[in-house]
Design a protein around this motif. Structure first.
Motif, PDB file in Angstrom:
ATOM      1  N   ARG A 190     -29.452  85.446  57.369  1.00 50.31           N
ATOM      2  CA  ARG A 190     -28.762  86.737  57.340  1.00 50.31           C
ATOM      3  C   ARG A 190     -27.256  86.558  57.537  1.00 50.31           C
ATOM      4  O   ARG A 190     -26.809  85.702  58.298  1.00 50.31           O
ATOM      5  CB  ARG A 190     -29.323  87.660  58.420  1.00 50.31           C
ATOM      6  CG  ARG A 190     -30.764  88.057  58.192  1.00 50.31           C
ATOM      7  CD  ARG A 190     -31.275  88.953  59.301  1.00 50.31           C
ATOM      8  NE  ARG A 190     -31.205  88.288  60.609  1.00 50.31           N
ATOM      9  CZ  ARG A 190     -31.387  88.904  61.771  1.00 50.31           C
ATOM     10  NH1 ARG A 190     -31.656  90.204  61.792  1.00 50.31           N
ATOM     11  NH2 ARG A 190     -31.331  88.230  62.898  1.00 50.31           N
ATOM     12  N   PRO A 220     -35.891  89.394  55.265  1.00 45.93           N
ATOM     13  CA  PRO A 220     -34.506  89.761  54.941  1.00 45.93           C
ATOM     14  C   PRO A 220     -34.449  90.717  53.761  1.00 45.93           C
ATOM     15  O   PRO A 220     -35.357  90.765  52.931  1.00 45.93           O
ATOM     16  CB  PRO A 220     -33.874  88.407  54.599  1.00 45.93           C
ATOM     17  CG  PRO A 220     -35.013  87.562  54.117  1.00 45.93           C
ATOM     18  CD  PRO A 220     -36.207  88.012  54.903  1.00 45.93           C
ATOM     19  N   LYS A 277     -29.453  91.227  55.171  1.00 46.18           N
ATOM     20  CA  LYS A 277     -29.696  91.829  56.490  1.00 46.18           C
ATOM     21  C   LYS A 277     -31.197  91.881  56.750  1.00 46.18           C
ATOM     22  O   LYS A 277     -31.926  90.983  56.334  1.00 46.18           O
ATOM     23  CB  LYS A 277     -29.049  93.208  56.586  1.00 46.18           C
ATOM     24  CG  LYS A 277     -29.476  94.206  55.517  1.00 46.18           C
ATOM     25  CD  LYS A 277     -28.760  95.541  55.713  1.00 46.18           C
ATOM     26  CE  LYS A 277     -29.266  96.583  54.721  1.00 46.18           C
ATOM     27  NZ  LYS A 277     -28.646  97.900  54.958  1.00 46.18           N
TER      28      LYS A 277
END
Length: 1023
Positions: free
Chosen positions: A462, A486, A480
Motif C-alpha cells: 500500500r 488492497p 489502499k
C-alpha cells in the motif's frame, strides 16, 4: 544474473532470494539460508529416544525477526526491534543486538510481534464425553461401575490424568492457532472432580514433544457428567459430595491403612498443591464454589458462565481469579410476535450486556483471563475480543488476559505468556496493532515452528506510486485498503478514478480507465521487485506498452472508527436480573409510619381500629394512635388493614437444580442453603401476596431428606442475605408413598425401602448409626450425613415431616420417643384429625393444607375440617402452600377454615402468620405486630381474609419490597425495554448478522415429588 536459491522453512519450497531494493522501504529482506546451514551442530544436540525408520533429520532452527514492533507483554512495546529464537526457545527480544551467523533473517518491517495466546480452559486433545442419559425412570445404580481401587462415586474422577489420555488433534489445533493461541491447558471435562489438566502447545508434533507440563491444574465442577450412578441427582447433592470428598481425602491422608487403597482419594490429595480450577454454569454457582473453598482453605480459579457481570460486587468479594468465556449469545429471530412473547426480558437483556463482562471485571479490579471455550467456531474468537473491547475492555487488559495472566494463574510464566528469553518461541506476527479491526494475523509460531494463518499481504504494497508508461505518460496511483485486500485508485488533479489490482505472489495486474467517464481500460501486468514494479500491458487503444511504477509515499490508514463504550446505548443491570428488579442492588431501609389502619396485632389486643404503627431501623417501634412521624415515611392506612407478614411453613421456591436428592433413603447431608436462587421471580410474586418469609424444604422422595432453609423475601438480595438470621436449623423427613416408591414403576423396585415397614427400619437404622457415630469421639471419620442426625439427637436440629396416614404418624412418634427426640412439625398431616391427641402428647405441631383432597390414594381421608379439629385439640396449626402459586393466596387458604370449621377470623389469620412462626421457633421475631419484633408487615386494601383483598405494600425489615403502584410502573418499564431490545434484534437480522431460533425462557417450579434436577415447569411470562 540469476538470483540465488534458498529453502523457505515451513513451505517445502525452494525460492529465489529477493535482493534488497534501492529505496528506503526494503520491505522484502527475507533471507532464508540453504538447508545445510540449518543443520550445523544439530547432531551433537539430538537425543532422540524414539527409533527412526529412515534417515534422521534432526533440524533445529535459528531465526532472527528484524525491524519489528515487538510487544513483549502488555505495556512493553519495542520499536524497530529484533526477536531471536533457537531450538524452539526465545534467545532475545529487543532493539539492535547481534544476529547469530546461522540465523535465518526475516524482515518484519511494518509488522508487529505479540506473544501467542494461552487458553487455560480447553478440552483439546481429549475425547468428548457424553453426559449420562440416566433419568428417574432408569434402573438405579448405587455404587460406581468403575473397575479398580477407586472411590465409591463415579462422578469423582480425580484419578484422571489429562496427559495420559491426551492425543494431538491437528485439525482442531489449526483452528486454535488461527485464533491466535499457541498453548492450552486441557483436561477431560467430565465429572465433579475431573482430575488434572495438562499444559500443551498447539504444535503439529508428537504428544511428548508438545507436552509442556504434565500436571498443571486440578479441575472441578458441579456437573456429574457421564456418571451413570444415581447419586448425586441434584445440585445440592453435588455440593454435598464435594464437601464429603474433601473430608474423606483428609481422613484418608491421616489414616491410610484403615481405608485400604483408594486411588481416587490418593489422587485428590496429590492434586491439592496444583492450581484449582472450578467450572460454573451460573453466577450464583461462583458463590457456591467460594463457600466450599472457604470451608476447606482452597482458592479456586473460576471458569465463569458469562453472566457474572450481573453481580460484579459479589464476584469481586470472592477474591477469585476468573476465566471468562467469549461465547456471547447471538440475537434471536423475534419477527414472529407469538414466538417472541416466550422470551423473558432477562434473556433479551443478557444478549445485549454479555459482551460487557470483561470490561466490568476490569473496572472492578477482578483478575481474569479469556477463553475460547464454548464457541461454536474458533473463528469468532478475535472478533468477540474486539467486541468486548468495544463494550468497555481496554486493549492492554485484553492482551494481558490472553497471555500473561493465564500463564501466571497456572504457574507457567516461565514457559509462556511473554516474549522473554528462555520461554517457548510462541508468537504471532501481525500486520498492525493486534485488536484493530483490519489487522491481519499472518503467522503463528509455536515452539519455533511457523504456521501460516494468512499468506496474503505479508508484503504491504500500500502507498502512492509514480506509474510511467513507455512511451511518455506518467500517472500517480494510490494502493489502499488492507494488506490482504488492497484496492487501487488513479489520482487526478480534481478527482480519483477507481481501478482494480490483483496480486499473485510476486505478480501484479492493474486495470483502470484514464478518465472519469472513460469506457476503455488501461490493462497492465508485471512483477513486483521490492519497491519497483514493471511489466507490459495494453493502453486504452489496444497498443502494447511497457510500464514501471516507483514507490513514493506510504499509505496512511484512516483513523479507527470503531464504536467506543460511551457510544453504546445499553440496558441497565437490574437486581435481580429481570424486569421486576431494582436499579440498585437493593432498596433502602427507612423509618415508616403507617397511620389510621385496622391493625391485626395477633397479640392480646386483637384488632385495633384507626391505629398507627411505627417501624424504626427495621423493627416495630410503637403501636398506638396519633404517633408522631418525625422523619419517617408516612403511609396512609385509612380504610386499609395492616397484618404481620405471611409466613409459608412449607415452600419450594427459590431453589436451583433440584428439590429432591431422592437417590438414597437417607440424604441428611444435603442442604437447601447451598442452592438458593435469589433471582426466582416467585419471590417477587409471593411478596405481591403478602408473604414475607418462606421455609424452603427438601422434597419428599426419601425417608430422611435434606436440611431446610428459612428465608426472608428480600427481593434483590444475594443468597446469604436472603437467609433468616438466628433461626433454629430444621430438616425434612417424609413418610408414605413417595418414600417407599413401590408404585413408581418397575425401575424403582430396587431402592430400600419398598414398604412402610421398611421406612420404619430406615429410621431405626439411621439413628442407631448416628448414636454409635457420636460415641466414637474425636478422630473419627467425619460423616456429613450422620452429623445432621446427631444434631437431631442433641435437640439442635428439628424435624418437619411430610406425612399423611395415621399409622405412619404413630410410627414416627414411637421412633422419636425411642431415640429421645421430638418431631417438631408434621406437614401435610391430612389425617392429623385422627391422631391429634397423640401429636399433642408428643409435642408436635401441624402444618397442613386447607382443603386439598384425593390427589393420591393416601389422601382419600382428607377433610376440610382438619385444621380446625387439630386446633381445638390444642395443637399449633399452620396452613402452608407447597406450591409457588398457592403461596400468593395463603390469606385466602387460611380463610377457608372460617367456612368449614367456624374458626374465628383472628385464629384463621394466625395460621399463616403467628402459628408458623411458632412452629419455626421465630415467634419472638415475627408473626405478630408488637414493639421489638421485625418490621415485617403487609398493608391490605381490604379485610386480609377477603377474596377481594390485595397486598398494596409488603414490608420486610422496614424495607418496602413490594408496592402495587411501583409494580404498575414496572409493567410499563418492561414493555418499553422489551420493545427496544426486540427492535435491536430485528435490526441485527436486517443487516445480515447471524440469528438463532427462539429459545423460550423456562421457569423452575418445584414441588415435593419432583425428582430430576434439570426438570422445568412451564414457560415463563415476560419478566
Amino acid at each position: 544474473m540469476e538470483q540465488p536459491l534458498a529453502y523457505v522453512p515451513g513451505t517445502g519450497r525452494i525460492s529465489h532470494l529477493v535482493p534488497p531494493g534501492p529505496t528506503r522501504r526494503k520491505r522484502t529482506k527475507v533471507f532464508y539460508l540453504l538447508l545445510g546451514a540449518l543443520l550445523t551442530g544439530s547432531y551433537a544436540k539430538a537425543q532422540e529416544t524414539f527409533p527412526i525408520n529412515g534417515v534422521a533429520d534432526p533440524r533445529e532452527g535459528c531465526y532472527a525477526f528484524t525491524h519489528a514492533t515487538i510487544v513483549k507483554e502488555a505495556g512493553n512495546t519495542l520499536q524497530d526491534a529484533t526477536l531471536v529464537i533457537r531450538d524452539g526457545r526465545i534467545i532475545s527480544a529487543g532493539p539492535g543486538g547481534a544476529i547469530p551467523k546461522d540465523a535465518v533473517v526475516v524482515d518484519c518491517k511494518g509488522k508487529y510481534i505479540y506473544p501467542s495466546f494461552v487458553d487455560i480452559y480447553s478440552d483439546y486433545g481429549t475425547q468428548p464425553v457424553k453426559k449420562s442419559s440416566q433419568g428417574f425412570r432408569s434402573l438405579p445404580q448405587f455404587l460406581s461401575n468403575t473397575k479398580g481401587a477407586f472411590g465409591w462415586n463415579e462422578a469423582i474422577k480425580s484419578e484422571i490424568n489429562a496427559a495420559a489420555i491426551f492425543k494431538t488433534d491437528e485439525p482442531k489445533a489449526k483452528t486454535l492457532r488461527q485464533a491466535g493461541f499457541g498453548a492450552v491447558l486441557t483436561h477431560q471435562q467430565d465429572g465433579i472432580a475431573r482430575g488434572t489438566g495438562a499444559l500443551v502447545t498447539l504444535a503439529a508434533d508428537r504428544e511428548n514433544k508438545v507436552m509442556v507440563r504434565e500436571k498443571a491444574s486440578a479441575q472441578y465442577s458441579f456437573d456429574k457428567g457421564s456418571s451413570t450412578q444415581n447419586y448425586p441427582g441434584s445440585l445440592m447433592g453435588s455440593i454435598a459430595l464435594l464437601r464429603q470428598t474433601y473430608l474423606d481425602a483428609l481422613w484418608y491422608k491421616n489414616h491410610p491403612s484403615k481405608e485400604g487403597i483408594n486411588l481416587s482419594l490418593q489422587s485428590w490429595n496429590d492434586e491439592q498443591a496444583l492450581p484449582q480450577v472450578f467450572e460454573v454454569s451460573d453466577k450464583w454457582d461462583v458463590l457456591r464454589a467460594k463457600k466450599i473453598g472457604d470451608e476447606f482453605g482452597v482458592q479456586y480459579i473460576i471458569k465463569a458462565a458469562g453472566n457474572e457481570y450481573q453481580r460484579v460486587a459479589e464476584m469481586a468479594a470472592t477474591k477469585a481469579a476468573f476465566i471468562l468465556p467469549l461465547n456471547f449469545p447471538a440475537a434471536m429471530d423475534v419477527e414472529d410476535i407469538n414466538d417472541a412473547r416466550f422470551v423473558a426480558l432477562s434473556d433479551l437483556k443478557h444478549w445485549e450486556l454479555a459482551p460487557t463482562e470483561p470490561g466490568a471485571f476490569e473496572k472492578a479490579g477482578i483478575p481474569f483471563c479469556l477463553t475460547a471455550a464454548g464457541l461454536k467456531d474458533n473463528k469468532q474468537f478475535l472478533s468477540n475480543v474486539r467486541k468486548a473491547i468495544e463494550y468497555g475492555l481496554s486493549e492492554q487488559k485484553a492482551l494481558d488476559a490472553l497471555t500473561k495472566v493465564p500463564a501466571a494463574l497456572i504457574k507457567a510464566s516461565d514457559q509462556v505468556g511473554t516474549l522473554d528469553a528462555g520461554k517457548l518461541a510462541n508468537f504471532l506476527i501481525t500486520s498492525g496493532p493486534l485488536f484493530k479491526e483490519n489487522t491481519v494475523l499472518y503467522q503463528n509460531w509455536v515452539q519455533g515452528k511457523r504456521y501460516i494463518i494468512n499468506e496474503d499481504g505479508w508484503t504491504d504494497i500500500r502507498g502512492t506510486y509514480t506509474l510511467t508508461l513507455s512511451p511518455g505518460a506518467t500517472y500517480n496511483i494510490l494502493v489502499k485498503g488492507t494488506p490482504v485486500a488492497p484496492s487501487l485508485v488513479l489520482l487526478q488533479q480534481a478527482d480519483t478514478i477507481s481501478g482494480t489490482i490483483v496480486l499473485e505472489d510476486k505478480l501484479v495486474r492493474l486495470a483502470f480507465p484514464l478518465t472519469k467517464k472513460g469506457t476503455r481500460t488501461l490493462r497492465l501486468s508485471g512483477v513486483i521487485s521490492g519497491d519497483a514494479w514493471s511489466g507490459n500491458g495494453q493502453d486504452t487503444s489496444g497498443s502494447t506498452v511497457k510500464w514501471s511504477a516507483a514507490f513514493s509515499k506510504a499509505f496512511v490508514p484512516p483513523a479507527d472508527s470503531a464504536k467506543k463504550k460511551t457510544d453504546l446505548d445499553l440496558t441497565k443491570i437490574y437486581y435481580p436480573f429481570n424486569g421486576y428488579g431494582w436499579e440498585t442492588t437493593k432498596p433502602q431501609q427507612q423509618d415508616i409510619l403507617i397511620k389510621n389502619a385496622t391493625v391485626w396485632t395477633n397479640e392480646q389486643q386483637g384488632k385495633l381500629e384507626n391505629t398507627d404503627v411505627l417501624i424504626r431501623a427495621g423493627k416495630i417501634a410503637q403501636v398506638g394512635k396519633n404517633l408522631p412521624a418525625g422523619n419517617a415515611l408516612v403511609i396512609d392506612g385509612t380504610g386499609k388493614h395492616l397484618t404481620p407478614g405471611i409466613i409459608d411453613e412449607h415452600s419450594h421456591i427459590a431453589i436451583t437444580k433440584g428439590v429432591n436428592e431422592g437417590t438414597q433413603s437417607v440424604t441428611s447431608e444435603v442442604r437447601i442453603a447451598d442452592v438458593l436462587n435469589p433471582d426466582d421471580i416467585n419471590i417477587y410474586r409471593q411478596l405481591s401476596g403478602g408473604v414475607t418469609s418462606s421455609h424452603l424444604l427438601h422434597g419428599s422422595a426419601n425417608t430422611i431428606g435434606g436440611q431446610t432453609q428459612l428465608i426472608k423475601l428480600r427481593w434483590g438480595a444475594n443468597a446469604e442475605e436472603l437467609k433468616f438470621a438466628g433461626w433454629d436449623p430444621f430438616i425434612k423427613f417424609a413418610l408414605g408413598e413417595n418414600v417407599k416408591q413401590s408404585n413408581w414403576g418397575e425401575s424403582q423396585r430396587t431402592r430400600f425401602p419398598q414398604t412402610r415397614m421398611g421406612v420404619d427400619q430406615v429410621l431405626d437404622d439411621a439413628f442407631t448409626r448416628a448414636r454409635d457415630y457420636e460415641k466414637q469421639g474425636p478422630g473419627k471419620r467425619r460423616d456429613l450425613e450422620l452429623d445432621a442426625l446427631v444434631e437431631i439427637l442433641n435437640h439442635k436440629r428439628f424435624i418437619t415431616c411430610h406425612s399423611y396416614v395415621q399409622s405412619e404418624i404413630n410410627m414416627l412418634i414411637h421412633e422419636a420417643d425411642k431415640f429421645g427426640f421430638t418431631v417438631n412439625t408434621f406437614t401435610h398431616i391430612l389425617e392429623g384429625y385422627k391422631v391429634a391427641d397423640k401429636m399433642k402428647k408428643h409435642g408436635a405441631g401441624a402444618s397442613t393444607f386447607a382443603d386439598w383432597w384425593a390427589y393420591k390414594m393416601e389422601v382419600q381421608d382428607a377433610i376440610p375440617y382438619n385444621a380446625t379439629i387439630m386446633q381445638r385439640v390444642g395443637l399449633t396449626v399452620a396452613i402452608n402452600s407447597d406450591d409457588a402459586e398457592m403461596a400468593r393466596r395463603l390469606n385466602q387458604e387460611a380463610a377457608k377454615s372460617i367456612k368449614y370449621g367456624g374458626m374465628t377470623e383472628e385464629d384463621a389469620l394466625k395460621m399463616v402468620t403467628l402459628n408458623p412462626a411458632k412452629l419455626l421457633h421465630i415467634s419472638d421475631k415475627v408473626g405478630s405486630i408488637k414493639p421489638g419484633k421485625d418490621g415485617d408487615v403487609v398493608l391490605w386494601s381490604d379485610d386480609p381474609l377477603s377474596i377481594y383483598a390485595k397486598a398494596e405494600k409488603t414490608i420486610v425489615d422496614g424495607v418496602v419490597y413490594f408496592d402495587r403502584q411501583h409494580d404498575a410502573e414496572l409493567h410499563q418499564r418492561i414493555a418499553t425495554e422489551r420493545n427496544r431490545l426486540i427492535q435491536k434484534m430485528l435490526a441485527e437480522k436486517k443487516k445480515g448478522s447471524p440469528v438463532d431460533k427462539i429459545k423460550p425462557t423456562r421457569d423452575e417450579l418445584w414441588n415435593c415429588e419432583d425428582m430430576e434436577a434439570g426438570h422445568q415447569h412451564g414457560i415463563t411470562d415476560n419478566f
